[in-house]
Design a protein around this motif. Structure first.
Motif, PDB file in Angstrom:
ATOM      1  N   PHE A   1      11.430  97.706  60.758  1.00  0.00           N
ATOM      2  CA  PHE A   1      10.363  98.409  60.071  1.00  0.00           C
ATOM      3  C   PHE A   1      10.610  99.895  60.285  1.00  0.00           C
ATOM      4  O   PHE A   1      11.009 100.315  61.375  1.00  0.00           O
ATOM      5  CB  PHE A   1       8.980  98.035  60.617  1.00  0.00           C
ATOM      6  N   GLY A   2      10.377 100.691  59.240  1.00  0.00           N
ATOM      7  CA  GLY A   2      10.677 102.108  59.350  1.00  0.00           C
ATOM      8  C   GLY A   2       9.671 102.989  58.639  1.00  0.00           C
ATOM      9  O   GLY A   2       8.600 102.548  58.230  1.00  0.00           O
ATOM     10  N   PHE A   3      10.065 104.243  58.491  1.00  0.00           N
ATOM     11  CA  PHE A   3       9.189 105.314  58.046  1.00  0.00           C
ATOM     12  C   PHE A   3       9.780 106.013  56.831  1.00  0.00           C
ATOM     13  O   PHE A   3      10.970 106.287  56.791  1.00  0.00           O
ATOM     14  CB  PHE A   3       9.023 106.335  59.177  1.00  0.00           C
ATOM     15  N   SER A   4       8.937 106.344  55.854  1.00  0.00           N
ATOM     16  CA  SER A   4       9.411 107.079  54.684  1.00  0.00           C
ATOM     17  C   SER A   4       9.647 108.548  55.025  1.00  0.00           C
ATOM     18  O   SER A   4      10.525 109.193  54.481  1.00  0.00           O
ATOM     19  CB  SER A   4       8.393 106.990  53.550  1.00  0.00           C
ATOM     20  N   GLU A   5       8.840 109.097  55.932  1.00  0.00           N
ATOM     21  CA  GLU A   5       8.937 110.509  56.296  1.00  0.00           C
ATOM     22  C   GLU A   5       8.880 110.624  57.811  1.00  0.00           C
ATOM     23  O   GLU A   5       8.005 110.041  58.445  1.00  0.00           O
ATOM     24  CB  GLU A   5       7.785 111.280  55.650  1.00  0.00           C
ATOM     25  N   PHE A   6       9.823 111.360  58.383  1.00  0.00           N
ATOM     26  CA  PHE A   6       9.870 111.445  59.849  1.00  0.00           C
ATOM     27  C   PHE A   6      10.412 112.785  60.339  1.00  0.00           C
ATOM     28  O   PHE A   6      11.093 112.857  61.350  1.00  0.00           O
ATOM     29  CB  PHE A   6      10.707 110.291  60.419  1.00  0.00           C
ATOM     30  N   SER A   7      10.061 113.872  59.640  1.00  0.00           N
ATOM     31  CA  SER A   7      10.601 115.190  60.008  1.00  0.00           C
ATOM     32  C   SER A   7      10.196 115.610  61.421  1.00  0.00           C
ATOM     33  O   SER A   7      11.000 116.211  62.143  1.00  0.00           O
ATOM     34  CB  SER A   7      10.195 116.251  58.985  1.00  0.00           C
TER      35      SER A   7
ATOM     36  N   GLN B   1       8.437  93.754  51.067  1.00  0.00           N
ATOM     37  CA  GLN B   1       8.173  95.164  51.374  1.00  0.00           C
ATOM     38  C   GLN B   1       6.668  95.340  51.595  1.00  0.00           C
ATOM     39  O   GLN B   1       5.865  94.847  50.806  1.00  0.00           O
ATOM     40  CB  GLN B   1       8.653  96.072  50.239  1.00  0.00           C
ATOM     41  N   PRO B   2       6.287  96.019  52.681  1.00  0.00           N
ATOM     42  CA  PRO B   2       4.853  96.140  52.977  1.00  0.00           C
ATOM     43  C   PRO B   2       4.092  96.894  51.888  1.00  0.00           C
ATOM     44  O   PRO B   2       4.580  97.880  51.358  1.00  0.00           O
ATOM     45  CB  PRO B   2       4.817  96.917  54.295  1.00  0.00           C
ATOM     46  N   GLN B   3       2.912  96.398  51.599  1.00  0.00           N
ATOM     47  CA  GLN B   3       1.992  97.059  50.666  1.00  0.00           C
ATOM     48  C   GLN B   3       0.888  97.737  51.476  1.00  0.00           C
ATOM     49  O   GLN B   3      -0.196  97.991  50.960  1.00  0.00           O
ATOM     50  CB  GLN B   3       1.388  96.024  49.698  1.00  0.00           C
ATOM     51  N   PHE B   4       1.172  98.013  52.727  1.00  0.00           N
ATOM     52  CA  PHE B   4       0.235  98.613  53.677  1.00  0.00           C
ATOM     53  C   PHE B   4       1.046  99.505  54.604  1.00  0.00           C
ATOM     54  O   PHE B   4       2.274  99.537  54.533  1.00  0.00           O
ATOM     55  CB  PHE B   4      -0.496  97.524  54.468  1.00  0.00           C
ATOM     56  N   SER B   5       0.360 100.222  55.474  1.00  0.00           N
ATOM     57  CA  SER B   5       1.057 101.081  56.429  1.00  0.00           C
ATOM     58  C   SER B   5       0.292 101.087  57.750  1.00  0.00           C
ATOM     59  O   SER B   5      -0.832 100.579  57.826  1.00  0.00           O
ATOM     60  CB  SER B   5       1.199 102.498  55.893  1.00  0.00           C
ATOM     61  N   GLN B   6       0.917 101.673  58.756  1.00  0.00           N
ATOM     62  CA  GLN B   6       0.303 101.806  60.078  1.00  0.00           C
ATOM     63  C   GLN B   6       0.706 103.160  60.639  1.00  0.00           C
ATOM     64  O   GLN B   6       1.883 103.532  60.572  1.00  0.00           O
ATOM     65  CB  GLN B   6       0.782 100.696  61.015  1.00  0.00           C
TER      66      GLN B   6
ATOM     67  N   SER C   1       0.600  96.578  64.231  1.00  0.00           N
ATOM     68  CA  SER C   1      -0.716  96.138  63.772  1.00  0.00           C
ATOM     69  C   SER C   1      -0.668  94.647  63.439  1.00  0.00           C
ATOM     70  O   SER C   1       0.407  94.051  63.300  1.00  0.00           O
ATOM     71  CB  SER C   1      -1.124  96.928  62.520  1.00  0.00           C
ATOM     72  N   ASP C   2      -1.839  94.079  63.272  1.00  0.00           N
ATOM     73  CA  ASP C   2      -1.917  92.664  62.877  1.00  0.00           C
ATOM     74  C   ASP C   2      -1.184  92.431  61.562  1.00  0.00           C
ATOM     75  O   ASP C   2      -0.534  91.400  61.381  1.00  0.00           O
ATOM     76  CB  ASP C   2      -3.380  92.216  62.746  1.00  0.00           C
ATOM     77  N   GLN C   3      -1.265  93.398  60.626  1.00  0.00           N
ATOM     78  CA  GLN C   3      -0.592  93.235  59.333  1.00  0.00           C
ATOM     79  C   GLN C   3       0.927  93.175  59.512  1.00  0.00           C
ATOM     80  O   GLN C   3       1.588  92.341  58.896  1.00  0.00           O
ATOM     81  CB  GLN C   3      -0.957  94.385  58.388  1.00  0.00           C
ATOM     82  N   PHE C   4       1.484  94.051  60.355  1.00  0.00           N
ATOM     83  CA  PHE C   4       2.931  94.018  60.567  1.00  0.00           C
ATOM     84  C   PHE C   4       3.345  92.786  61.369  1.00  0.00           C
ATOM     85  O   PHE C   4       4.423  92.231  61.151  1.00  0.00           O
ATOM     86  CB  PHE C   4       3.421  95.312  61.238  1.00  0.00           C
TER      87      PHE C   4
ATOM     88  N   LEU D   1       4.355 104.119  59.569  1.00  0.00           N
ATOM     89  CA  LEU D   1       5.229 102.949  59.444  1.00  0.00           C
ATOM     90  C   LEU D   1       4.896 102.282  58.111  1.00  0.00           C
ATOM     91  O   LEU D   1       3.753 101.875  57.887  1.00  0.00           O
ATOM     92  CB  LEU D   1       4.959 101.992  60.611  1.00  0.00           C
ATOM     93  N   ASP D   2       5.903 102.190  57.212  1.00  0.00           N
ATOM     94  CA  ASP D   2       5.544 101.725  55.873  1.00  0.00           C
ATOM     95  C   ASP D   2       6.661 101.037  55.103  1.00  0.00           C
ATOM     96  O   ASP D   2       6.543 100.842  53.894  1.00  0.00           O
ATOM     97  CB  ASP D   2       5.011 102.893  55.035  1.00  0.00           C
ATOM     98  N   LYS D   3       7.767 100.680  55.781  1.00  0.00           N
ATOM     99  CA  LYS D   3       8.798  99.989  55.006  1.00  0.00           C
ATOM    100  C   LYS D   3       9.576  98.994  55.856  1.00  0.00           C
ATOM    101  O   LYS D   3       9.571  99.054  57.073  1.00  0.00           O
ATOM    102  CB  LYS D   3       9.732 100.981  54.324  1.00  0.00           C
ATOM    103  N   LEU D   4      10.230  98.096  55.169  1.00  0.00           N
ATOM    104  CA  LEU D   4      11.079  97.070  55.758  1.00  0.00           C
ATOM    105  C   LEU D   4      12.510  97.401  55.369  1.00  0.00           C
ATOM    106  O   LEU D   4      12.778  97.696  54.206  1.00  0.00           O
ATOM    107  CB  LEU D   4      10.678  95.696  55.210  1.00  0.00           C
ATOM    108  N   GLY D   5      13.412  97.392  56.337  1.00  0.00           N
ATOM    109  CA  GLY D   5      14.798  97.720  56.043  1.00  0.00           C
ATOM    110  C   GLY D   5      15.770  96.836  56.797  1.00  0.00           C
ATOM    111  O   GLY D   5      15.383  96.051  57.671  1.00  0.00           O
ATOM    112  N   VAL D   6      17.048  96.993  56.454  1.00  0.00           N
ATOM    113  CA  VAL D   6      18.113  96.201  57.057  1.00  0.00           C
ATOM    114  C   VAL D   6      19.294  97.122  57.329  1.00  0.00           C
ATOM    115  O   VAL D   6      19.693  97.899  56.451  1.00  0.00           O
ATOM    116  CB  VAL D   6      18.554  95.048  56.128  1.00  0.00           C
ATOM    117  N   PHE D   7      19.846  97.051  58.528  1.00  0.00           N
ATOM    118  CA  PHE D   7      21.103  97.735  58.830  1.00  0.00           C
ATOM    119  C   PHE D   7      22.248  96.766  58.589  1.00  0.00           C
ATOM    120  O   PHE D   7      22.073  95.548  58.646  1.00  0.00           O
ATOM    121  CB  PHE D   7      21.154  98.211  60.282  1.00  0.00           C
ATOM    122  N   GLY D   8      23.428  97.320  58.383  1.00  0.00           N
ATOM    123  CA  GLY D   8      24.597  96.522  58.066  1.00  0.00           C
ATOM    124  C   GLY D   8      24.838  96.596  56.560  1.00  0.00           C
ATOM    125  O   GLY D   8      24.132  97.293  55.832  1.00  0.00           O
ATOM    126  N   SER D   9      25.815  95.869  56.111  1.00  0.00           N
ATOM    127  CA  SER D   9      26.142  95.902  54.685  1.00  0.00           C
ATOM    128  C   SER D   9      25.393  94.808  53.931  1.00  0.00           C
ATOM    129  O   SER D   9      24.782  93.921  54.540  1.00  0.00           O
ATOM    130  CB  SER D   9      27.646  95.710  54.497  1.00  0.00           C
TER     131      SER D   9
END
Length: 185
Positions: free
Chosen positions: A93-99, A150-155, A13-16, A76-84
């Motif tokens: 960008f990722g998801f809080s719930e993805f069952s 951290q996003p204060q919005f979602s898509q 989205s435009d916001q992301f 889609l509602d969060k910002l994350g980082v892989f690695g240490s």
């Protein structure tokens, strides 16, 4: 041999997209290779170097899984980082719930294991990569930026089909070619 992966198209989205631009500006002193918008996707399963002889079986498995799956959405509602903390390597960008997405992965994974693919080890973290981190100059500032942005919005991301994609790596970045689309039931 073809380097393959299975993915879902994602159009941020435009916001992301604005958030990505803000991160780019905030982290301009760090060495980050930003993923072009047209290359962003949600990977379900990376297959890697796949022999030509297995591709027909992969196509059949994808057709079977898609034929028994109903479309769904992911938030889609969060910002994350892989690695240490000391050596971050991917910004996403990722998801809080993805069952639903995990269920889709597990159905496909059964099929792939029967074909002789190696089990996919590691945590299952569906994400859209936005940057490959080469070097962070000031780690404290980097992590503060991630926390503050951290996003204060979602898509809502529609998951209506899977794509088998061939990836060719080059000095100018990856080039993707869709081999086939598999629309859900």
């Amino acid at each position: 041999m073809k380097r393959l992966f299975i993915a879902v198209d994602v159009e941020l989205s435009d916001q992301f997209q604005t958030l990505t631009q803000q991160l780019h500006a905030d982290l301009r002193n760090d060495e980050i290779v930003w993923v072009k918008n047209e290359l962003q996707h949600l990977t379900l399963r990376f297959l890697g170097e796949t022999p030509e002889a297995k591709i027909e079986s992969v196509l059949h498995a994808l057709s079977t899984v898609a034929g028994t799956t109903e479309p769904f959405e992911l938030k889609l509602d969060k910002l994350g980082v892989f690695g240490s903390k000391y050596a971050p390597d991917t910004l996403w960008f990722g998801f809080s719930e993805f069952s639903n997405f995990r269920n889709l992965f597990e159905m496909l994974e059964k099929e792939l294991l029967q074909m002789g693919f190696h089990e996919n080890y590691g945590n299952f973290v569906p994400h859209v990569s936005v940057g490959r981190i080469k070097k962070v100059d000031h780690k404290k500032r980097f992590w503060e930026t991630i926390e503050q942005r951290q996003p204060q919005f979602s898509q809502m991301i529609p998951v209506q089909q899977l794509k088998l994609i061939q990836s060719k790596l080059s000095n100018n970045g990856p080039h993707y070619k869709t081999i086939k689309n598999f629309v859900f039931n």
